[in-house]
Design a protein around this motif. Structure first.
Motif, PDB file in Angstrom:
ATOM      1  N   VAL A  31     -25.517  -5.531  71.404  1.00 28.20           N
ATOM      2  CA  VAL A  31     -25.127  -5.373  70.201  1.00 28.20           C
ATOM      3  C   VAL A  31     -24.344  -6.804  69.694  1.00 28.20           C
ATOM      4  CG1 VAL A  31     -23.616  -3.926  68.687  1.00 28.20           C
ATOM      5  CG2 VAL A  31     -24.929  -2.846  70.503  1.00 28.20           C
ATOM      6  N   PHE A  32     -24.653  -7.350  68.627  1.00 26.10           N
ATOM      7  CA  PHE A  32     -24.089  -8.397  68.064  1.00 26.10           C
ATOM      8  C   PHE A  32     -23.491  -8.228  66.687  1.00 26.10           C
ATOM      9  CE2 PHE A  32     -24.532 -12.202  65.234  1.00 26.10           C
ATOM     10  CZ  PHE A  32     -23.738 -13.059  65.983  1.00 26.10           C
ATOM     11  N   VAL A  33     -22.248  -8.477  66.499  1.00 24.78           N
ATOM     12  CA  VAL A  33     -21.609  -8.033  65.308  1.00 24.78           C
ATOM     13  C   VAL A  33     -21.072  -9.229  64.561  1.00 24.78           C
ATOM     14  CG1 VAL A  33     -19.892  -6.702  64.064  1.00 24.78           C
ATOM     15  CG2 VAL A  33     -21.231  -6.000  66.083  1.00 24.78           C
ATOM     16  N   LYS A  34     -21.255  -9.262  63.171  1.00 27.37           N
ATOM     17  CA  LYS A  34     -20.408 -10.441  62.477  1.00 27.37           C
ATOM     18  C   LYS A  34     -20.518 -10.098  60.842  1.00 27.37           C
ATOM     19  CE  LYS A  34     -24.174 -13.432  60.707  1.00 27.37           C
ATOM     20  NZ  LYS A  34     -24.569 -14.908  60.763  1.00 27.37           N
ATOM     21  N   LYS A  35     -19.104 -10.409  60.303  1.00 32.54           N
ATOM     22  CA  LYS A  35     -19.160 -10.368  58.855  1.00 32.54           C
ATOM     23  C   LYS A  35     -20.142 -11.466  58.190  1.00 32.54           C
ATOM     24  CE  LYS A  35     -14.801  -8.071  59.231  1.00 32.54           C
ATOM     25  NZ  LYS A  35     -13.261  -8.318  58.815  1.00 32.54           N
ATOM     26  N   ILE A  36     -20.759 -10.788  57.273  1.00 31.05           N
ATOM     27  CA  ILE A  36     -21.557 -11.690  56.447  1.00 31.05           C
ATOM     28  C   ILE A  36     -20.766 -12.754  55.795  1.00 31.05           C
ATOM     29  CG2 ILE A  36     -23.338 -12.108  54.543  1.00 31.05           C
ATOM     30  CD1 ILE A  36     -24.470  -9.442  55.457  1.00 31.05           C
ATOM     31  N   GLU A  37     -20.958 -14.012  55.708  1.00 31.77           N
ATOM     32  CA  GLU A  37     -20.088 -15.207  55.080  1.00 31.77           C
ATOM     33  C   GLU A  37     -20.175 -14.848  53.710  1.00 31.77           C
ATOM     34  OE1 GLU A  37     -20.432 -19.856  54.938  1.00 31.77           O
ATOM     35  OE2 GLU A  37     -21.101 -18.709  56.735  1.00 31.77           O
ATOM     36  N   ASN A  38     -19.076 -15.188  53.164  1.00 36.71           N
ATOM     37  CA  ASN A  38     -18.916 -15.106  51.674  1.00 36.71           C
ATOM     38  C   ASN A  38     -18.775 -13.514  51.184  1.00 36.71           C
ATOM     39  OD1 ASN A  38     -18.357 -17.900  51.248  1.00 36.71           O
ATOM     40  ND2 ASN A  38     -20.600 -18.050  51.184  1.00 36.71           N
ATOM     41  N   TYR A  39     -19.092 -12.521  52.096  1.00 35.86           N
ATOM     42  CA  TYR A  39     -19.098 -11.137  51.857  1.00 35.86           C
ATOM     43  C   TYR A  39     -18.255 -10.394  52.938  1.00 35.86           C
ATOM     44  CZ  TYR A  39     -22.524 -12.429  48.484  1.00 35.86           C
ATOM     45  OH  TYR A  39     -23.395 -13.035  47.353  1.00 35.86           O
ATOM     46  N   ASN A  40     -17.017 -10.681  53.211  1.00 26.08           N
ATOM     47  CA  ASN A  40     -16.544  -9.934  54.276  1.00 26.08           C
ATOM     48  C   ASN A  40     -16.554  -8.437  54.297  1.00 26.08           C
ATOM     49  OD1 ASN A  40     -15.886 -12.297  55.629  1.00 26.08           O
ATOM     50  ND2 ASN A  40     -14.069 -12.636  54.495  1.00 26.08           N
ATOM     51  N   ASP A  41     -16.809  -8.116  53.223  1.00 25.51           N
ATOM     52  CA  ASP A  41     -16.898  -6.406  53.151  1.00 25.51           C
ATOM     53  C   ASP A  41     -18.297  -5.742  53.640  1.00 25.51           C
ATOM     54  OD1 ASP A  41     -18.074  -7.407  51.080  1.00 25.51           O
ATOM     55  OD2 ASP A  41     -17.330  -6.049  49.581  1.00 25.51           O
ATOM     56  N   ILE A  42     -19.239  -6.742  54.066  1.00 29.52           N
ATOM     57  CA  ILE A  42     -20.500  -6.463  54.630  1.00 29.52           C
ATOM     58  C   ILE A  42     -20.626  -6.695  56.059  1.00 29.52           C
ATOM     59  CG2 ILE A  42     -23.156  -6.515  54.440  1.00 29.52           C
ATOM     60  CD1 ILE A  42     -21.765  -5.370  51.967  1.00 29.52           C
ATOM     61  N   LEU A  43     -21.039  -5.618  56.713  1.00 28.67           N
ATOM     62  CA  LEU A  43     -21.009  -5.715  58.441  1.00 28.67           C
ATOM     63  C   LEU A  43     -22.451  -5.811  58.674  1.00 28.67           C
ATOM     64  CD1 LEU A  43     -18.933  -5.929  60.652  1.00 28.67           C
ATOM     65  CD2 LEU A  43     -19.476  -3.238  60.946  1.00 28.67           C
ATOM     66  N   TYR A  44     -22.830  -7.137  59.511  1.00 24.95           N
ATOM     67  CA  TYR A  44     -24.215  -7.328  60.045  1.00 24.95           C
ATOM     68  C   TYR A  44     -24.080  -6.929  61.478  1.00 24.95           C
ATOM     69  CZ  TYR A  44     -28.197  -9.775  61.832  1.00 24.95           C
ATOM     70  OH  TYR A  44     -29.319 -10.232  62.678  1.00 24.95           O
ATOM     71  N   VAL A  54     -25.403   0.687  73.665  1.00 29.81           N
ATOM     72  CA  VAL A  54     -25.529   0.511  72.325  1.00 29.81           C
ATOM     73  C   VAL A  54     -24.716   1.326  71.457  1.00 29.81           C
ATOM     74  CG1 VAL A  54     -27.275   0.720  70.427  1.00 29.81           C
ATOM     75  CG2 VAL A  54     -27.824  -0.579  72.612  1.00 29.81           C
ATOM     76  N   ALA A  55     -24.618   2.519  72.000  1.00 29.37           N
ATOM     77  CA  ALA A  55     -23.743   3.494  70.931  1.00 29.37           C
ATOM     78  C   ALA A  55     -22.274   2.954  70.996  1.00 29.37           C
ATOM     79  CB  ALA A  55     -24.203   5.010  71.466  1.00 29.37           C
ATOM     80  N   LYS A  56     -22.065   2.705  72.471  1.00 24.69           N
ATOM     81  CA  LYS A  56     -20.805   2.213  72.601  1.00 24.69           C
ATOM     82  C   LYS A  56     -20.322   1.149  71.785  1.00 24.69           C
ATOM     83  CE  LYS A  56     -17.461   1.626  76.444  1.00 24.69           C
ATOM     84  NZ  LYS A  56     -17.072   1.340  77.744  1.00 24.69           N
ATOM     85  N   GLY A  57     -21.032   0.074  71.811  1.00 23.45           N
ATOM     86  CA  GLY A  57     -21.088  -1.374  71.103  1.00 23.45           C
ATOM     87  C   GLY A  57     -20.926  -0.911  69.456  1.00 23.45           C
ATOM     88  N   LYS A  63     -15.299   0.967  64.419  1.00 23.29           N
ATOM     89  CA  LYS A  63     -14.065   1.237  64.378  1.00 23.29           C
ATOM     90  C   LYS A  63     -13.428  -0.140  64.006  1.00 23.29           C
ATOM     91  CE  LYS A  63     -14.238   5.681  66.964  1.00 23.29           C
ATOM     92  NZ  LYS A  63     -13.772   6.219  68.129  1.00 23.29           N
ATOM     93  N   GLU A  64     -13.792  -1.114  64.416  1.00 22.56           N
ATOM     94  CA  GLU A  64     -12.892  -2.386  64.314  1.00 22.56           C
ATOM     95  C   GLU A  64     -13.013  -3.111  62.912  1.00 22.56           C
ATOM     96  OE1 GLU A  64     -14.106  -5.198  67.357  1.00 22.56           O
ATOM     97  OE2 GLU A  64     -12.920  -4.025  69.120  1.00 22.56           O
ATOM     98  N   ASN A  65     -13.973  -2.397  62.182  1.00 23.56           N
ATOM     99  CA  ASN A  65     -14.235  -2.949  60.866  1.00 23.56           C
ATOM    100  C   ASN A  65     -14.368  -1.719  59.886  1.00 23.56           C
ATOM    101  OD1 ASN A  65     -15.070  -5.979  61.201  1.00 23.56           O
ATOM    102  ND2 ASN A  65     -16.061  -4.875  62.968  1.00 23.56           N
ATOM    103  N   LYS A  66     -13.279  -1.095  59.926  1.00 22.59           N
ATOM    104  CA  LYS A  66     -13.024   0.066  59.001  1.00 22.59           C
ATOM    105  C   LYS A  66     -13.256  -0.205  57.351  1.00 22.59           C
ATOM    106  CE  LYS A  66     -10.918   2.990  62.362  1.00 22.59           C
ATOM    107  NZ  LYS A  66     -10.238   4.359  62.327  1.00 22.59           N
TER     108      LYS A  66
END
Length: 156
Positions: A31-44, A54-57, A63-66
């Motif tokens: 599981v790789f996570v990042k916020k989309i550049e210039n759109y910090n409210d969208i999670l990729y 996977v489910a744990k990730g 939870k870290e990006n509520k």
């Protein structure tokens, strides 16, 4: 961490080539996570394969990006993996209904796996990316999210 020598015979070479390497355990980040550049409210969120974590990730990422207002779940070229992780993944996004069912010739062998509202972590808009390399568990996840009208699925 053991040393080994690989001997390779290659066309165009007069004699075998020797490569000395050190073996090691390769840890794959499923599981790789990042916020989309210039759109910090969208999670990729990229899920490379459905291994045991996977489910744990996904749970940790959400939870870290509520404050995320939307999620892009990337399942492209995901070869699949564990059915349990596919079910748990859908359960994070869907609060009721059948996630997947298995049917056999004998009706007594039929199994259904349901979503539970107690396991749902987010209801933000969801886009699921799939392609011809998305198989097995990733097909179950994308299909269940689409069938439940929870996510828009696109072939990119």
């Amino acid at each position: 961490k053991t040393k080994i020598v690989l001997t390779v015979i290659r066309k165009g070479e007069d004699k075998p080539l020797e490569f000395k390497i050190v073996r090691d355990i390769i840890k794959i980040q499923s599981v790789f996570v990042k916020k989309i550049e210039n759109y910090n409210d969208i999670l990729y969120i990229r899920v490379a394969s459905f291994d045991a974590k996977v489910a744990k990730g996904l749970t940790k990422a959400i939870k870290e990006n509520k404050n995320a207002k939307g999620i892009v779940l990337d399942l492209r070229d995901n070869p699949g993996g564990l059915l349990t992780q596919a079910i748990d993944t859908v359960d994070i996004f869907v609060d009721n209904g059948v996630i997947v069912s298995q049917r056999g010739r004998d009706k007594s062998k039929e199994e259904k796996y349901y979503a539970h509202s107690s396991k749902t972590l987010t209801k933000v808009p969801l886009v699921v990316l799939v392609n011809e390399g998305s198989a097995s568990a990733s097909e179950i996840v994308s299909g269940a999210l689409q069938d439940s009208k929870r996510g828009i699925t696109g072939n990119w």
